[in-house]
Design a protein around this motif. Structure first.
Motif, PDB file in Angstrom:
ATOM      1  N   CYS A  17     -17.383   6.309 141.788  1.00 43.49           N
ATOM      2  CA  CYS A  17     -17.524   7.657 141.271  1.00 43.49           C
ATOM      3  C   CYS A  17     -18.685   7.713 140.279  1.00 43.49           C
ATOM      4  O   CYS A  17     -18.937   6.760 139.541  1.00 43.49           O
ATOM      5  CB  CYS A  17     -16.231   8.140 140.622  1.00 43.49           C
ATOM      6  SG  CYS A  17     -15.725   7.213 139.198  1.00 43.49           S
ATOM      7  N   GLY A  20     -23.778   9.110 142.086  1.00 37.76           N
ATOM      8  CA  GLY A  20     -24.740  10.130 142.528  1.00 37.76           C
ATOM      9  C   GLY A  20     -24.722  10.435 144.014  1.00 37.76           C
ATOM     10  O   GLY A  20     -25.703  10.951 144.548  1.00 37.76           O
ATOM     11  N   GLN A  36     -24.588  18.538 135.622  1.00 42.02           N
ATOM     12  CA  GLN A  36     -23.150  18.487 135.353  1.00 42.02           C
ATOM     13  C   GLN A  36     -22.415  17.680 136.423  1.00 42.02           C
ATOM     14  O   GLN A  36     -22.679  17.845 137.603  1.00 42.02           O
ATOM     15  CB  GLN A  36     -22.617  19.902 135.488  1.00 42.02           C
ATOM     16  CG  GLN A  36     -22.006  20.493 134.287  1.00 42.02           C
ATOM     17  CD  GLN A  36     -21.717  21.950 134.611  1.00 42.02           C
ATOM     18  OE1 GLN A  36     -22.496  22.638 135.290  1.00 42.02           O
ATOM     19  NE2 GLN A  36     -20.587  22.413 134.150  1.00 42.02           N
ATOM     20  N   GLY A  66     -15.525   9.014 145.167  1.00 44.68           N
ATOM     21  CA  GLY A  66     -15.522   7.661 144.624  1.00 44.68           C
ATOM     22  C   GLY A  66     -14.310   7.383 143.747  1.00 44.68           C
ATOM     23  O   GLY A  66     -13.901   6.242 143.575  1.00 44.68           O
ATOM     24  N   GLN A  67     -13.724   8.446 143.203  1.00 39.48           N
ATOM     25  CA  GLN A  67     -12.583   8.255 142.299  1.00 39.48           C
ATOM     26  C   GLN A  67     -11.393   7.675 143.046  1.00 39.48           C
ATOM     27  O   GLN A  67     -11.030   8.145 144.118  1.00 39.48           O
ATOM     28  CB  GLN A  67     -12.190   9.583 141.651  1.00 39.48           C
ATOM     29  CG  GLN A  67     -13.060   9.912 140.457  1.00 39.48           C
ATOM     30  CD  GLN A  67     -12.479  11.045 139.613  1.00 39.48           C
ATOM     31  OE1 GLN A  67     -11.262  11.201 139.542  1.00 39.48           O
ATOM     32  NE2 GLN A  67     -13.339  11.812 138.990  1.00 39.48           N
ATOM     33  N   ASP A 128     -34.590   6.874 137.564  1.00 38.21           N
ATOM     34  CA  ASP A 128     -35.273   7.597 136.483  1.00 38.21           C
ATOM     35  C   ASP A 128     -34.730   7.225 135.105  1.00 38.21           C
ATOM     36  O   ASP A 128     -35.406   7.413 134.098  1.00 38.21           O
ATOM     37  CB  ASP A 128     -35.139   9.120 136.711  1.00 38.21           C
ATOM     38  CG  ASP A 128     -33.686   9.568 136.776  1.00 38.21           C
ATOM     39  OD1 ASP A 128     -33.185  10.148 135.810  1.00 38.21           O
ATOM     40  OD2 ASP A 128     -33.025   9.309 137.798  1.00 38.21           O
ATOM     41  N   ALA A 159     -31.969  10.940 142.583  1.00 38.93           N
ATOM     42  CA  ALA A 159     -31.571  12.249 143.110  1.00 38.93           C
ATOM     43  C   ALA A 159     -32.100  13.330 142.175  1.00 38.93           C
ATOM     44  O   ALA A 159     -32.438  14.427 142.597  1.00 38.93           O
ATOM     45  CB  ALA A 159     -30.050  12.337 143.213  1.00 38.93           C
TER      46      ALA A 159
END
Ligand code: GTP
Ligand code: MG
Length: 180
Positions: A17, A20, A36, A66-67, A128, A159
């Motif tokens: 999680c 991205g 967010q 992913g959680q 980044d 992303a």
């Protein structure tokens, strides 16, 4: 002129999680990025058409959760996949360590007959943010992991800044088509 050959390619995006996954899909398909965080529940999907040589491919991209608590909901979508994209966050070593589990679980749940021939792409996202004081996962380590598991293709992406995102999905599509 002959009609172009059409293919439907099912791509599954997996990983911890917050690494991205949704952001990568949104950047690739809609050219949008959201700062967010909103956890994916179960799975979402988005489609994108692209031309590869003589072919027109429709990528059906499944963005899974992913959680842990939503995890079992995503597994149901693995079957029939033509390619799997594994994602980790280059700034979160733990998200790299759990790749092994995602990889193995996918092979098992997707019921792959020849896992060594199945197309996998590995994405190290959020480049980044690299260069801060935090420990990052080196490119060398990621490439070694890919090599040790057969021929997994590796991309470092952002992303947020739309860096290398198209290239990673295009590679996934090309690998899937080549594997048909
Ligand atoms: P789950 O749905 O819970 O599995 O998470 P996810 O993997 O889909 O993560 P998501 O795309 O929702 O992104 C999590 C957070 O990271 C969000 O706040 C994003 O804005 C941020 N994020 C995603 N990609 C990048 C990136 O390349 N750079 C930066 N700086 N932040 C990113
Ligand atoms: Mg998500």
């Amino acid at each position: 002129m002959s009609k172009p050959l059409r293919s439907l390619i099912k791509v599954i995006v997996l990983g911890d999680c917050g690494v991205g996954k949704t952001s990568l899909v949104n950047q690739y398909v809609f050219k949008k990025f959201r700062q967010q965080y909103k956890a994916t529940i179960g799975a979402d999907f988005a489609t994108k058409e692209l031309e590869i040589g003589e072919r027109v491919a429709t990528l059906q991209i499944w963005d899974t959760a992913g959680q842990e608590r939503f995890h079992s909901l995503g597994v149901a979508f693995y079957r029939g996949a033509d390619c799997c994209i594994l994602v980790y966050d280059v700034n979160v070593p733990k998200s790299f360590e759990t790749l092994q589990r995602w990889h193995e679980e996918f092979i098992k749940q997707a019921d792959l007959t020849e896992p060594e021939k199945f197309p996998f792409v590995l994405i190290g996202n959020k480049v980044d943010l690299e260069g801060g004081s935090i420990e990052t996962v080196s490119e060398k380590k990621a490439k070694e992991w890919c090599d040790s598991r057969g021929n997994i293709h590796y991309f470092m992406t952002s992303a947020k800044e739309d860096y290398n995102v198209d290239a990673a999905f295009l590679c996934a599509a090309q690998l899937a088509l080549a594997n048909e």
